[in-house]
Motif scaffolding. Structure first.
Motif, short mmCIF file in Angstrom:
data_model
loop_
_atom_site.label_atom_id
_atom_site.label_comp_id
_atom_site.label_asym_id
_atom_site.label_seq_id
_atom_site.Cartn_x
_atom_site.Cartn_y
_atom_site.Cartn_z
N TRP A 101 0.85 -1.20 0.00
CA TRP A 101 0.00 0.00 0.00
C TRP A 101 0.87 1.24 0.00
CZ3 TRP A 101 -0.85 3.62 4.17
CH2 TRP A 101 -1.88 4.53 3.94
N ASP A 102 0.55 2.18 -0.89
CA ASP A 102 1.28 3.45 -0.97
C ASP A 102 0.50 4.50 -0.18
OD1 ASP A 102 2.28 6.01 -1.77
OD2 ASP A 102 3.19 5.05 -3.51
N GLU A 103 1.08 4.99 0.91
CA GLU A 103 0.41 5.94 1.78
C GLU A 103 0.07 7.24 1.06
OE1 GLU A 103 1.25 8.48 5.89
OE2 GLU A 103 2.58 6.84 5.31
N TYR A 104 0.90 7.64 0.09
CA TYR A 104 0.73 8.95 -0.54
C TYR A 104 -0.31 8.91 -1.65
CZ TYR A 104 4.96 9.67 2.10
OH TYR A 104 5.87 9.74 3.13
N THR A 105 -0.46 7.80 -2.34
CA THR A 105 -1.45 7.70 -3.43
C THR A 105 -2.67 6.89 -3.04
OG1 THR A 105 -0.42 5.69 -4.37
CG2 THR A 105 0.42 7.84 -5.11
N GLY A 106 -2.55 6.07 -1.98
CA GLY A 106 -3.65 5.20 -1.58
C GLY A 106 -3.75 3.94 -2.41
N VAL A 107 -2.84 3.75 -3.36
CA VAL A 107 -2.90 2.59 -4.26
C VAL A 107 -2.50 1.31 -3.52
CG1 VAL A 107 -1.85 1.53 -6.31
CG2 VAL A 107 -2.48 3.95 -6.33
N ILE A 108 -3.27 0.25 -3.76
CA ILE A 108 -2.90 -1.09 -3.27
C ILE A 108 -2.30 -1.83 -4.46
CG2 ILE A 108 -3.73 -3.23 -2.23
CD1 ILE A 108 -6.04 -1.63 -1.05
N ALA A 109 -1.00 -2.04 -4.41
CA ALA A 109 -0.27 -2.54 -5.58
C ALA A 109 -0.06 -4.05 -5.49
CB ALA A 109 1.09 -1.84 -5.70
N ALA A 110 -0.23 -4.70 -6.62
CA ALA A 110 0.08 -6.13 -6.79
C ALA A 110 0.11 -6.39 -8.29
CB ALA A 110 -0.95 -7.01 -6.09
N SER A 111 0.67 -7.51 -8.68
CA SER A 111 0.71 -7.83 -10.10
C SER A 111 -0.71 -8.12 -10.59
CB SER A 111 1.61 -9.05 -10.33
OG SER A 111 1.03 -10.21 -9.76
N ASN A 112 -0.90 -8.00 -11.89
CA ASN A 112 -2.22 -8.27 -12.47
C ASN A 112 -2.66 -9.70 -12.21
OD1 ASN A 112 -2.54 -5.68 -13.52
ND2 ASN A 112 -1.50 -6.19 -15.44
N ALA A 113 -1.70 -10.63 -12.23
CA ALA A 113 -2.04 -12.03 -11.99
C ALA A 113 -2.52 -12.25 -10.56
CB ALA A 113 -0.82 -12.92 -12.29
N VAL A 114 -1.83 -11.61 -9.61
CA VAL A 114 -2.22 -11.75 -8.21
C VAL A 114 -3.61 -11.14 -7.98
CG1 VAL A 114 -1.69 -10.96 -5.86
CG2 VAL A 114 0.13 -11.85 -7.32
N HIS A 122 -12.72 -13.19 -4.32
CA HIS A 122 -13.37 -12.10 -3.58
C HIS A 122 -13.76 -11.00 -4.57
CE1 HIS A 122 -11.74 -14.05 0.03
NE2 HIS A 122 -10.60 -14.11 -0.62
N PRO A 123 -14.90 -11.12 -5.24
CA PRO A 123 -15.28 -10.15 -6.28
C PRO A 123 -15.36 -8.70 -5.77
CG PRO A 123 -16.68 -12.10 -6.39
CD PRO A 123 -15.87 -12.22 -5.13
N ASP A 124 -15.72 -8.51 -4.50
CA ASP A 124 -15.82 -7.14 -3.97
C ASP A 124 -14.48 -6.41 -3.98
OD1 ASP A 124 -18.48 -7.37 -3.57
OD2 ASP A 124 -18.40 -7.67 -1.42
N ALA A 125 -13.39 -7.17 -4.01
CA ALA A 125 -12.07 -6.55 -3.94
C ALA A 125 -11.70 -5.80 -5.21
CB ALA A 125 -11.00 -7.61 -3.65
N GLU A 126 -12.49 -5.94 -6.28
CA GLU A 126 -12.17 -5.24 -7.52
C GLU A 126 -12.23 -3.73 -7.31
OE1 GLU A 126 -13.21 -5.43 -12.28
OE2 GLU A 126 -14.39 -6.59 -10.84
N THR A 127 -13.10 -3.28 -6.42
CA THR A 127 -13.18 -1.85 -6.12
C THR A 127 -11.87 -1.36 -5.51
OG1 THR A 127 -15.56 -2.02 -5.72
CG2 THR A 127 -14.44 -0.09 -4.83
N LEU A 128 -11.26 -2.18 -4.65
CA LEU A 128 -10.00 -1.79 -4.03
C LEU A 128 -8.88 -1.74 -5.07
CD1 LEU A 128 -10.15 -3.88 -0.73
CD2 LEU A 128 -10.56 -1.44 -1.02
N LYS A 129 -8.94 -2.59 -6.08
CA LYS A 129 -7.90 -2.57 -7.11
C LYS A 129 -7.94 -1.26 -7.89
CE LYS A 129 -6.33 -4.78 -11.36
NZ LYS A 129 -6.59 -5.77 -12.42
N THR A 130 -9.15 -0.80 -8.22
CA THR A 130 -9.26 0.40 -9.04
C THR A 130 -9.17 1.69 -8.23
OG1 THR A 130 -11.68 0.25 -8.84
CG2 THR A 130 -10.66 -0.79 -10.76
N SER A 131 -9.70 1.68 -7.00
CA SER A 131 -9.77 2.92 -6.21
C SER A 131 -8.75 2.98 -5.09
CB SER A 131 -11.18 3.09 -5.62
OG SER A 131 -12.15 3.09 -6.63
#
Length: 294
Positions: A101-114, A122-131
């Motif tokens: 997690w990047d504190e300054y951008t709020g991005v939760i980073a992981a590879s596309n495959a992960v 966990h379909p609900d987690a798609e919101t966390l990927k984009t936002s």
């Protein structure tokens, strides 16, 4: 007579439900609520993991003052339940080595495959990927268990029951709340007066322990940020960007050398490598066309 009372009662219930449906949350409104809850935590108005009646009244009054929206306690507590679930979900992701997690951008980073594998389960987690979750630091303050060793290591499910037992709701910072939450320990504040004298009796030792705990907590947060930055930099390197740039067709010399300067920025590198196909060249031209030729 009883029938009339019953009808009026049903009418009030429907009116209340209609009022609940009007609580439409935006990112700005969510941040206001979160900041008010953080303020209550800093004031010591969070006992046994929950805020009491007085704290919630203060939050409701201040929320109305700042937004002009006179939403009741149930609507704000309902939002709090969604935020608690978000905290638990994001924390469980960051406990894994393949998420950061990047504190300054709020991005939760992981590879596309992960991400793809996780979203399948966990379909609900798609919101966390984009936002992402730009308010995760504040959620830690609100929902993590008070530290016993200088760290917030205990997830919030130990404080408010298993979040999976609640109806599934989107983990979104912009959404409409329509369900009501159960009471969340309103009477917890009643124990505040008996706890505070004990704190005063500890005197200097209690103060020293609190300072030591705060220092350890800041050190742990600093290590977390450093580890997240290191993982991001290792995933999105300048060398990787240049390698992908060399594979692209139709890149003129001006855009090519302007892109090399652009790759000095970590966010730009991540964006470039995350884009696919022709979108990379379109993005590079939009960023580099205005740059002076080298």
């Amino acid at each position: 007579m009883m029938a009339n009372c019953s009808a009026r009662s049903r009418g009030r219930t429907l009116q209340h439900q209609g009022h609940q449906l009007r609580a439409k949350w935006t990112m700005q409104l969510t941040k206001i609520l979160v900041n008010l809850m953080v303020d209550q935590v800093h004031r010591g108005n969070r006992q046994n993991g929950h805020m009491g009646k007085k704290a919630w009244k203060s939050v409701c009054d201040e929320f109305h003052k700042r937004t002009g929206l006179k939403w009741d306690k149930e609507q704000l507590k309902n939002r709090c339940t969604v935020l608690r679930r978000m905290y638990v979900t994001v924390k469980s992701l960051l406990d894994r080595s393949d998420f950061s997690w990047d504190e300054y951008t709020g991005v939760i980073a992981a590879s596309n495959a992960v991400w793809a594998e996780h979203i399948r389960e966990h379909p609900d987690a798609e919101t966390l990927k984009t936002s992402g979750c730009p308010i995760f630091k504040e959620l830690c303050t609100i929902f993590s268990k008070p530290p016993t060793n200088g760290k917030h290591d205990h997830p919030a499910e130990h404080e408010g029951g298993d979040p999976n037992s609640r109806p599934s709701e989107p983990l979104s910072l912009n959404q409409e709340e329509s369900s009501s939450d159960s009471e969340e320990g309103d009477d917890a504040v009643n124990g505040q007066e008996t706890i505070q004298p004990a704190i005063r009796k500890r005197g200097r030792k209690g103060t020293d322990d609190a300072i030591a705990g705060a220092i350890l907590e800041m050190a742990a947060a600093s290590r977390l940020r450093a580890a997240a930055t290191q993982q991001r930099d290792a995933r999105y390197t300048i060398a990787s960007c240049i390698e992908e740039l060399d594979k692209m067709q139709g890149v003129d010399e001006h855009v090519y050398f302007a892109a090399l300067d652009l790759f000095n920025k970590p966010v730009a590198r991540e964006m470039f490598l995350s884009l696919k196909g022709e979108k990379r060249l379109i993005w590079l031209r939009s960023k580099c066309t205005a740059a002076p030729a080298l």
